[in-house]
Motif scaffolding. Structure first.
Motif, short mmCIF file in Angstrom:
data_model
loop_
_atom_site.label_atom_id
_atom_site.label_comp_id
_atom_site.label_asym_id
_atom_site.label_seq_id
_atom_site.Cartn_x
_atom_site.Cartn_y
_atom_site.Cartn_z
N ILE A 1 60.19 25.59 33.91
CA ILE A 1 59.69 26.73 34.66
C ILE A 1 58.40 27.25 34.04
O ILE A 1 57.43 27.57 34.73
CB ILE A 1 60.74 27.85 34.74
CG1 ILE A 1 61.93 27.40 35.59
CG2 ILE A 1 60.15 29.14 35.31
CD1 ILE A 1 63.10 28.37 35.61
N ARG A 2 58.36 27.31 32.69
CA ARG A 2 57.16 27.80 32.02
C ARG A 2 55.97 26.88 32.28
O ARG A 2 54.85 27.34 32.53
CB ARG A 2 57.40 27.93 30.52
CG ARG A 2 56.18 28.40 29.76
CD ARG A 2 56.51 28.97 28.42
NE ARG A 2 57.38 30.13 28.51
CZ ARG A 2 56.98 31.34 28.88
NH1 ARG A 2 55.71 31.53 29.22
NH2 ARG A 2 57.82 32.34 28.92
N VAL A 3 56.19 25.59 32.25
CA VAL A 3 55.11 24.63 32.53
C VAL A 3 54.62 24.80 33.96
O VAL A 3 53.41 24.77 34.24
CB VAL A 3 55.60 23.19 32.29
CG1 VAL A 3 54.58 22.18 32.81
CG2 VAL A 3 55.86 22.96 30.80
N ALA A 4 55.56 24.99 34.90
CA ALA A 4 55.18 25.17 36.30
C ALA A 4 54.40 26.47 36.50
O ALA A 4 53.42 26.52 37.26
CB ALA A 4 56.43 25.17 37.19
N LEU A 5 54.80 27.55 35.81
CA LEU A 5 54.07 28.82 35.91
C LEU A 5 52.65 28.67 35.37
O LEU A 5 51.70 29.24 35.92
CB LEU A 5 54.81 29.90 35.13
CG LEU A 5 56.10 30.46 35.75
CD1 LEU A 5 56.78 31.40 34.76
CD2 LEU A 5 55.81 31.18 37.06
N ALA A 6 52.49 27.91 34.31
CA ALA A 6 51.17 27.72 33.69
C ALA A 6 50.21 26.99 34.63
O ALA A 6 48.99 27.12 34.48
CB ALA A 6 51.32 26.96 32.38
N ARG A 7 50.74 26.24 35.59
CA ARG A 7 49.88 25.53 36.53
C ARG A 7 49.34 26.43 37.64
O ARG A 7 48.39 26.07 38.34
CB ARG A 7 50.65 24.37 37.18
CG ARG A 7 50.97 23.23 36.25
CD ARG A 7 51.37 22.00 37.04
NE ARG A 7 52.60 22.21 37.80
CZ ARG A 7 53.82 21.86 37.36
NH1 ARG A 7 53.95 21.30 36.16
NH2 ARG A 7 54.90 22.06 38.09
N ARG A 8 49.94 27.61 37.83
CA ARG A 8 49.57 28.50 38.93
C ARG A 8 48.34 29.32 38.58
O ARG A 8 48.32 30.00 37.57
CB ARG A 8 50.71 29.44 39.29
CG ARG A 8 51.95 28.87 39.99
CD ARG A 8 51.80 27.51 40.56
NE ARG A 8 52.93 27.13 41.41
CZ ARG A 8 53.72 26.11 41.17
NH1 ARG A 8 53.55 25.39 40.07
NH2 ARG A 8 54.68 25.79 42.02
N ILE A 9 47.37 29.32 39.46
CA ILE A 9 46.13 30.03 39.21
C ILE A 9 46.33 31.54 39.27
O ILE A 9 45.61 32.31 38.62
CB ILE A 9 45.05 29.58 40.23
CG1 ILE A 9 43.69 30.15 39.83
CG2 ILE A 9 45.43 30.02 41.65
CD1 ILE A 9 42.55 29.61 40.67
N ASP A 10 47.32 32.01 40.05
CA ASP A 10 47.51 33.44 40.24
C ASP A 10 48.47 34.06 39.24
O ASP A 10 48.71 35.27 39.28
CB ASP A 10 48.05 33.72 41.66
CG ASP A 10 47.02 33.35 42.73
OD1 ASP A 10 45.82 33.48 42.44
OD2 ASP A 10 47.43 32.93 43.82
N VAL A 11 49.05 33.25 38.35
CA VAL A 11 50.08 33.75 37.44
C VAL A 11 49.63 33.55 35.99
O VAL A 11 49.22 32.46 35.60
CB VAL A 11 51.42 33.01 37.66
CG1 VAL A 11 52.47 33.54 36.70
CG2 VAL A 11 51.88 33.18 39.11
N ASP A 12 49.72 34.62 35.21
CA ASP A 12 49.45 34.52 33.77
C ASP A 12 50.79 34.28 33.08
O ASP A 12 51.55 35.20 32.80
CB ASP A 12 48.81 35.81 33.26
CG ASP A 12 48.29 35.67 31.84
OD1 ASP A 12 48.77 34.77 31.13
OD2 ASP A 12 47.41 36.45 31.43
N ALA A 13 51.08 33.01 32.80
CA ALA A 13 52.38 32.63 32.26
C ALA A 13 52.66 33.25 30.91
O ALA A 13 53.82 33.48 30.55
CB ALA A 13 52.48 31.10 32.17
N ASP A 14 51.61 33.58 30.16
CA ASP A 14 51.80 34.16 28.82
C ASP A 14 52.40 35.56 28.87
O ASP A 14 52.94 36.05 27.87
CB ASP A 14 50.47 34.20 28.07
CG ASP A 14 49.95 32.81 27.73
OD1 ASP A 14 50.78 31.90 27.63
OD2 ASP A 14 48.72 32.66 27.57
N LEU A 15 52.31 36.21 30.02
CA LEU A 15 52.83 37.57 30.17
C LEU A 15 54.28 37.60 30.64
O LEU A 15 54.89 38.67 30.73
CB LEU A 15 51.97 38.38 31.15
CG LEU A 15 50.50 38.59 30.78
CD1 LEU A 15 49.79 39.37 31.87
CD2 LEU A 15 50.40 39.31 29.44
#
Length: 225
Positions: free
Chosen positions: A165-179
């Motif tokens: 899920i974290r890897v998939a979030l990191a691919r999204r331009i609109d989502v800051d996965a670090d937050l």
């Protein structure tokens, strides 16, 4: 000071929910009452379709500062929208068959007093959601209970699921996965932390639901700027 750390008053949240209801053409603001206590939004009143009740709930959720939404809106069908349970069950079955994302052979639908209940077993959470979504707008429906279970085809550990899920979030331009913090307990994924927009919140939710074996997604994401 960031928006996330500034507590919004109940009055501010109530005002914004009412304004958002007035802005969204799917629901008439005059149909819905809004009260807010401790950041919890309660919706009351009545509407003439389940689709409107669902829309009002989604509208309330996208207002910044709310902690949760309690949807106590009543569905009162006009005479022209009344349908027999047989008609509703038939329409529901056809709606599921027409949705390409729904494995219709694994799902059973039951109608009782205008209320639809879904049962069965699917491999992905998005399939469970798609089945419910296909039924919300049907004429004559007063509500939907989704009892479909999600069982993945293969074994996937909680740590593997969290990583994917974290890897998939990191691919999204609109989502800051670090937050975003991700917790997994069985088939339930909890997303907490911060997002910068309502669209990012929805995208993070979609990503979590798309992961294999996810049966529930709990959002504890705060909006910040």
């Amino acid at each position: 000071m960031s928006t996330a750390t500034m507590a919004r008053s109940d009055t501010d949240i109530q005002r914004d929910v009412l304004a958002e209801l007035a802005w969204d053409a799917r629901v008439r603001a005059s149909e819905v009452g809004v009260s807010v206590t401790g950041g919890i939004v309660t919706l009351t009143g009545w509407v003439d379709s389940y689709a409107k009740k669902w829309a009002a709930e989604r509208i309330a959720h996208r207002v910044r500062g709310n902690r949760a939404v309690a949807n106590d809106i009543e569905v009162r069908l006009p005479g022209t929208a009344e349908r027999t349970d047989t008609d509703i069950a038939t329409a529901a079955s056809r709606a599921l068959e027409w949705d390409a994302f729904v494995p219709v052979d694994r799902i059973q639908v039951t109608a009782g007093n205008g209320w639809l209940t879904l049962r069965g077993e699917v491999e992905r959470g998005y399939q469970k959601r798609a089945a419910e979504r296909a039924l919300r707008r049907l004429t004559g429906v007063r509500g939907v209970t989704n009892l479909i279970t999600v069982t993945p085809a293969g074994d996937l550990s909680e740590e593997d699921l969290k990583r994917d899920i974290r890897v998939a979030l990191a691919r999204r331009i609109d989502v800051d996965a670090d937050l975003i913090e991700i917790d997994v307990a069985g088939a339930t994924v909890v997303l907490s932390g911060e997002v910068r927009s309502w669209l990012a919140r929805e995208e993070a939710e979609r990503v979590a639901w798309a992961a294999p074996g996810v049966g529930e997604v709990e959002l504890r994401l705060r909006l910040t700027t």
